[in-house]
Design an enzyme around this catalytic site. Structure first.
Site, PDB file in Angstrom:
ATOM      1  N   ASP A 110       0.818  -1.221   0.000  1.00 44.78           N
ATOM      2  CA  ASP A 110       0.000   0.000   0.000  1.00 44.78           C
ATOM      3  C   ASP A 110       0.848   1.265   0.000  1.00 44.78           C
ATOM      4  O   ASP A 110       0.436   2.297   0.519  1.00 44.78           O
ATOM      5  CB  ASP A 110      -0.957  -0.005   1.203  1.00 44.78           C
ATOM      6  N   LYS A 161       4.732   3.081  16.179  1.00 46.97           N
ATOM      7  CA  LYS A 161       3.632   3.979  16.569  1.00 46.97           C
ATOM      8  C   LYS A 161       3.770   4.483  18.007  1.00 46.97           C
ATOM      9  O   LYS A 161       2.946   4.202  18.874  1.00 46.97           O
ATOM     10  CB  LYS A 161       2.281   3.277  16.382  1.00 46.97           C
ATOM     11  N   ASP A 219       1.809   6.603   1.932  1.00 43.58           N
ATOM     12  CA  ASP A 219       1.109   5.393   2.409  1.00 43.58           C
ATOM     13  C   ASP A 219      -0.367   5.635   2.100  1.00 43.58           C
ATOM     14  O   ASP A 219      -0.964   6.557   2.663  1.00 43.58           O
ATOM     15  CB  ASP A 219       1.370   5.274   3.917  1.00 43.58           C
TER      16      ASP A 219
HETATM   17  P1  GTP Z   1      -5.567  -1.313   7.892  1.00 48.26           P
HETATM   18  O1  GTP Z   1      -6.457  -2.431   8.346  1.00 48.26           O
HETATM   19  O2  GTP Z   1      -6.347  -0.150   7.352  1.00 48.26           O
HETATM   20  O3  GTP Z   1      -4.547  -0.900   8.925  1.00 48.26           O
HETATM   21  O4  GTP Z   1      -4.714  -1.816   6.616  1.00 48.26           O
HETATM   22  P2  GTP Z   1      -3.838  -3.156   6.420  1.00 48.26           P
HETATM   23  O5  GTP Z   1      -4.662  -4.332   6.773  1.00 48.26           O
HETATM   24  O6  GTP Z   1      -3.312  -3.127   5.007  1.00 48.26           O
HETATM   25  O7  GTP Z   1      -2.657  -3.053   7.469  1.00 48.26           O
HETATM   26  P3  GTP Z   1      -1.243  -2.328   7.356  1.00 48.26           P
HETATM   27  O8  GTP Z   1      -1.357  -1.100   6.526  1.00 48.26           O
HETATM   28  O9  GTP Z   1      -0.666  -2.173   8.708  1.00 48.26           O
HETATM   29  O10 GTP Z   1      -0.384  -3.462   6.609  1.00 48.26           O
HETATM   30  C1  GTP Z   1       0.851  -3.190   5.974  1.00 48.26           C
HETATM   31  C2  GTP Z   1       1.024  -4.151   4.815  1.00 48.26           C
HETATM   32  O11 GTP Z   1       1.074  -5.493   5.281  1.00 48.26           O
HETATM   33  C3  GTP Z   1      -0.127  -4.101   3.835  1.00 48.26           C
HETATM   34  O12 GTP Z   1       0.423  -4.210   2.543  1.00 48.26           O
HETATM   35  C4  GTP Z   1      -0.994  -5.300   4.200  1.00 48.26           C
HETATM   36  O13 GTP Z   1      -1.654  -5.843   3.075  1.00 48.26           O
HETATM   37  C5  GTP Z   1       0.043  -6.273   4.732  1.00 48.26           C
HETATM   38  N1  GTP Z   1      -0.446  -7.150   5.815  1.00 48.26           N
HETATM   39  C6  GTP Z   1      -0.852  -6.775   7.059  1.00 48.26           C
HETATM   40  N2  GTP Z   1      -1.178  -7.853   7.787  1.00 48.26           N
HETATM   41  C7  GTP Z   1      -0.975  -8.943   7.001  1.00 48.26           C
HETATM   42  C8  GTP Z   1      -1.142 -10.371   7.202  1.00 48.26           C
HETATM   43  O14 GTP Z   1      -1.542 -10.860   8.259  1.00 48.26           O
HETATM   44  N3  GTP Z   1      -0.832 -11.173   6.124  1.00 48.26           N
HETATM   45  C9  GTP Z   1      -0.394 -10.682   4.946  1.00 48.26           C
HETATM   46  N4  GTP Z   1      -0.124 -11.529   3.957  1.00 48.26           N
HETATM   47  N5  GTP Z   1      -0.222  -9.353   4.717  1.00 48.26           N
HETATM   48  C10 GTP Z   1      -0.519  -8.499   5.749  1.00 48.26           C
END
Ligand code: GTP
Length: 356
Positions: A110, A161, A219
């Protein structure tokens, strides 16, 4: 070089857009968001990418297939239950073909970043690091991992954070791991790289470096940032090899119908078959496929989902409208308002003082 792309998150901050479509697949400047990242990774010599999927996993293979259309070889590794960022990297690493000493690029799915990946990898290799983090500077570091370094660029702490950041330099979501450092992450369990792996490696005295730069970085995890990212791509502030065609103040996708009397600006995307009526004003927004912006409506800094309708005289500012929702005439939705898919807001009569 091989890469792992983290795309398994639920994207909760972008609901309702992410209820049916994972964040990395949301249409952004005319293509799925990830298409911009894939084009960029390829331009830096990456040829094989393993997707770490979980939420709505099958949609990624449907969108990108084996990758040959993008000049890439793509693999998909799915977690039965989400394993967090570290567990996902460890799980995806089973599909890597490189040896233990090779550098592996890991990208959050993202992030829009203009940084030079080749330089980041070169720093990692030349210093023999276990991990090299891309760092960027932001005005408000409290929402990110805060990453202080010493004068040699060595990371001295990783503070996820924290309310009291010691520096404005933050984790920019692009890592180079030496393969053996990924293999050291425990398999088959939930692990966070931000809360466990990175602090653990620093405490253990492993060489963790920061690669800091000031190139474009965003982001796209919140609605405001998502809209900004799409607009920046259309306006050329963030170059991308994946744009579907030439863009100016706005990008109109195939079969979009824009009245010559509409005013569209600020990097807006008008999705396929979308309609924008006469005297509508649309600034810096994302209009998805088949939506309708009726004449005289105003849309700014907003996302209008697929098949949604914004009626005459309605005003959207910094709003997110779910797919197929209908915003009746006279409604004003401001400052982060969100309308769930399929919801109809009835027209609101505009009251004049003589009505009271
Ligand atoms: P929010 O729920 O809005 O915080 O978004 P998010 O679910 O994308 O979480 P965050 O932005 O913290 O995640 C950072 C990156 O890691 C993103 O590209 C997510 O797709 C990925 N990510 C987060 N958790 C997991 C997981 O449990 N498994 C996998 N495969 N990717 C994850």
């Amino acid at each position: 070089m091989e890469a792992i792309l983290l795309v398994g998150g639920q994207g909760t901050r972008l609901r309702p857009l992410t209820l049916n479509t994972p964040k990395p697949l949301l249409p952004t400047a005319g293509v799925p968001f990830l298409a911009h990242q894939l084009a960029r990774a390829r331009s830096f010599g990456v040829r094989r990418i393993v997707f770490a999927t979980s939420y709505r996993a099958s949609m990624f293979a449907e969108a990108f297939g084996d990758g040959s259309a993008f000049g890439l070889s793509l693999e998909y590794m799915t977690e039965e239950t989400p394993l967090g960022t570290g567990g996902a990297i460890r799980n995806a690493a089973q599909a890597l073909t490189c040896g233990p000493d090779a550098p592996v690029l890991v990208l959050n799915g993202d992030i829009l970043s203009g940084h030079d990946i080749t330089e980041q990898v070169a720093l990692h290799v030349s210093r023999g690091a276990a991990l090299t983090l891309h760092l960027t500077e932001v005005d408000d570091p409290t929402r990110f991992g805060c990453v202080p370094t010493d004068e040699d660029g060595r990371v001295t702490a990783f503070l996820e954070k924290t309310p009291n950041p010691v520096t404005n330099r933050i984790n920019a979501g692009c890592y180079v791991f030496t393969r053996s450092a990924i293999d050291a992450i425990p398999a088959g369990q939930v692990v966070s790289v931000e809360r466990e792996t990175f602090p653990g490696m620093i405490d253990a005295g492993e060489l963790v470096l920061g690669y800091a730069d000031r190139s474009y970085w965003l982001d796209v995890g919140t609605p405001a940032a998502f809209v900004q990212g799409s607009c920046d791509l259309v306006l050329g502030r963030m170059p991308s090899g994946a744009l579907p065609g030439p863009c100016g103040e706005f990008l109109a996708l195939p079969e979009a119908r824009v009245s010559p009397r509409a005013k569209i600006s600020g990097g807006t995307v008008v999705g396929p078959r979308a309609v924008v009526g006469a005297d509508a004003v649309v600034r810096g927004s994302v209009l998805d496929a088949d939506c309708v912006i009726e004449s005289g409506a105003t849309v700014a800094g907003s996302v209008v989902g697929a098949g949604a309708r914004v009626s005459s005289g309605a005003v959207l500012r910094d709003a997110v409208i779910g797919d197929r929702a209908v915003i009746g005439a006279g409604n004003e939705l401001l400052a982060g308002a969100r309308v769930w898919p399929g919801v109809t807001l009835p027209p609101r009569a505009v009251r004049f003082s003589s009505d009271v």
